[in-house]
Design an enzyme around this catalytic site. Structure first.
Site, PDB file in Angstrom:
ATOM      1  N   GLU A  43      23.686  23.813  21.046  1.00  0.00           N
ATOM      2  CA  GLU A  43      25.144  23.808  21.192  1.00  0.00           C
ATOM      3  C   GLU A  43      25.579  22.706  22.167  1.00  0.00           C
ATOM      4  O   GLU A  43      24.920  22.444  23.166  1.00  0.00           O
ATOM      5  CB  GLU A  43      25.590  25.168  21.719  1.00  0.00           C
ATOM      6  CG  GLU A  43      27.085  25.310  21.950  1.00  0.00           C
ATOM      7  CD  GLU A  43      27.460  26.652  22.565  1.00  0.00           C
ATOM      8  OE1 GLU A  43      28.663  26.975  22.556  1.00  0.00           O
ATOM      9  OE2 GLU A  43      26.565  27.373  23.064  1.00  0.00           O
ATOM     10  N   LYS A 112      33.500  27.190  16.582  1.00  0.00           N
ATOM     11  CA  LYS A 112      33.200  28.479  17.208  1.00  0.00           C
ATOM     12  C   LYS A 112      34.417  29.394  17.214  1.00  0.00           C
ATOM     13  O   LYS A 112      35.477  29.046  17.727  1.00  0.00           O
ATOM     14  CB  LYS A 112      32.712  28.237  18.634  1.00  0.00           C
ATOM     15  CG  LYS A 112      32.102  29.431  19.327  1.00  0.00           C
ATOM     16  CD  LYS A 112      31.547  28.968  20.682  1.00  0.00           C
ATOM     17  CE  LYS A 112      30.761  30.050  21.382  1.00  0.00           C
ATOM     18  NZ  LYS A 112      30.181  29.539  22.656  1.00  0.00           N
ATOM     19  N   CYS A 146      26.263  30.552  19.482  1.00  0.00           N
ATOM     20  CA  CYS A 146      26.044  31.261  20.742  1.00  0.00           C
ATOM     21  C   CYS A 146      26.711  32.639  20.798  1.00  0.00           C
ATOM     22  O   CYS A 146      26.216  33.596  20.206  1.00  0.00           O
ATOM     23  CB  CYS A 146      26.505  30.366  21.886  1.00  0.00           C
ATOM     24  SG  CYS A 146      25.724  30.745  23.480  1.00  0.00           S
TER      25      CYS A 146
END
Length: 260
Positions: A43, A112, A146
């Site tokens: 990431e 995200k 994540c």
């Protein structure tokens, strides 16, 4: 269908995209020597969590990152789940995962969805509005970033849509690395799919990151695992195993969509 995977878990230079592309290029060359067909990066591999300077260092429409990964994909004949990068969009900065195929073509972008308040993401990033699913050589796959893995209903949506492998890219902190392993195993078991998860190592001014990149099969067995240091983690996955497991325990047929 079998695929050889290489996950590059390495330290990221804080807030320096040029140096990070230089570092990534060296790691990619090493990963390509393993004859991997798919290479994962972590990431925010171009900037790290230098959030306060994103307006200055974020990549406009991710163009520079896409061009870099496209050139590397064609050079090494590999597909990239190219980690995620800070993408400067019209309405702000997003944390965007990039998928580039071996022909250098952009296959998918996913920004995200779940922003992690403990690391101030909500103050500097816009949440994504993209779907997480894409096709990989004719097979259904999906990508997550994540904190997303703490939301099982978000990953379940992709599983219901038929995804066979979930790619996860992360900067997961070392103090909660046990959660990383437990959550990923749970997501693999409950969705009966492969999890391929690449996490960075090293530290920035505020955080230490845990590494331990993982590949988990549809039974929940860990088939490859990284250390807490810089390395390339490699393995082979066989997507046919997903069909076998889903056939033996038909949880998707037994879901009570009339009740939940």
């Amino acid at each position: 269908m079998k695929k050889k995977i290489a996950m590059i878990q390495y330290d990221i230079v804080f807030g320096d995209p040029a140096k990070n592309r230089e570092r990534a290029e060296k790691w990619i060359a090493e990963a390509a020597e393993t004859e991997a067909e798919i290479i994962l990066l972590p990431e925010l591999w171009t900037t790290g969590y230098d959030l306060t300077r994103l307006d200055e260092i974020a990549d406009k429409d991710a163009k520079e990152s896409i061009e870099f990964l496209s050139n590397q994909a064609k050079k090494w004949n590999v597909t990239f789940v190219g980690g995620s990068v800070a993408e400067q969009c019209e309405d702000g900065v997003r944390n965007t995962l990039l998928v580039i195929n071996q022909n250098g073509e952009l296959v998918h972008k996913y920004s995200k969805l779940h922003l992690f308040q403990l690391m101030d993401e909500h103050l500097y990033l816009e949440d994504g509005q993209d779907e997480s699913d894409f096709e990989l050589d004719g097979e259904k796959a999906s990508g997550f970033i994540c904190y997303d893995i703490r939301f099982p209903e978000w990953l379940r949506k992709s599983a219901v849509n038929g995804t066979k492998v979930m790619f996860v890219v992360a900067e997961w902190p070392a103090p909660r690395i046990d959660h990383w392993r437990a959550l990923l195993q749970a997501r693999a078991i409950e969705n009966q799919c492969f999890i391929v998860a690449c996490n960075r190592v090293g530290a920035d001014p505020k955080n230490e990151f845990g590494g331990m990149s993982l590949v988990i099969d549809p039974w929940g067995e860990i088939t490859a695992e990284g250390s807490s240091g810089e390395e390339i983690v490699t393995t082979e996955i066989d997507l046919d195993l997903v069909d076998e497991v889903r056939g033996r325990i038909p949880i998707f047929q037994d879901r009570r969509v009339d009740r939940y």
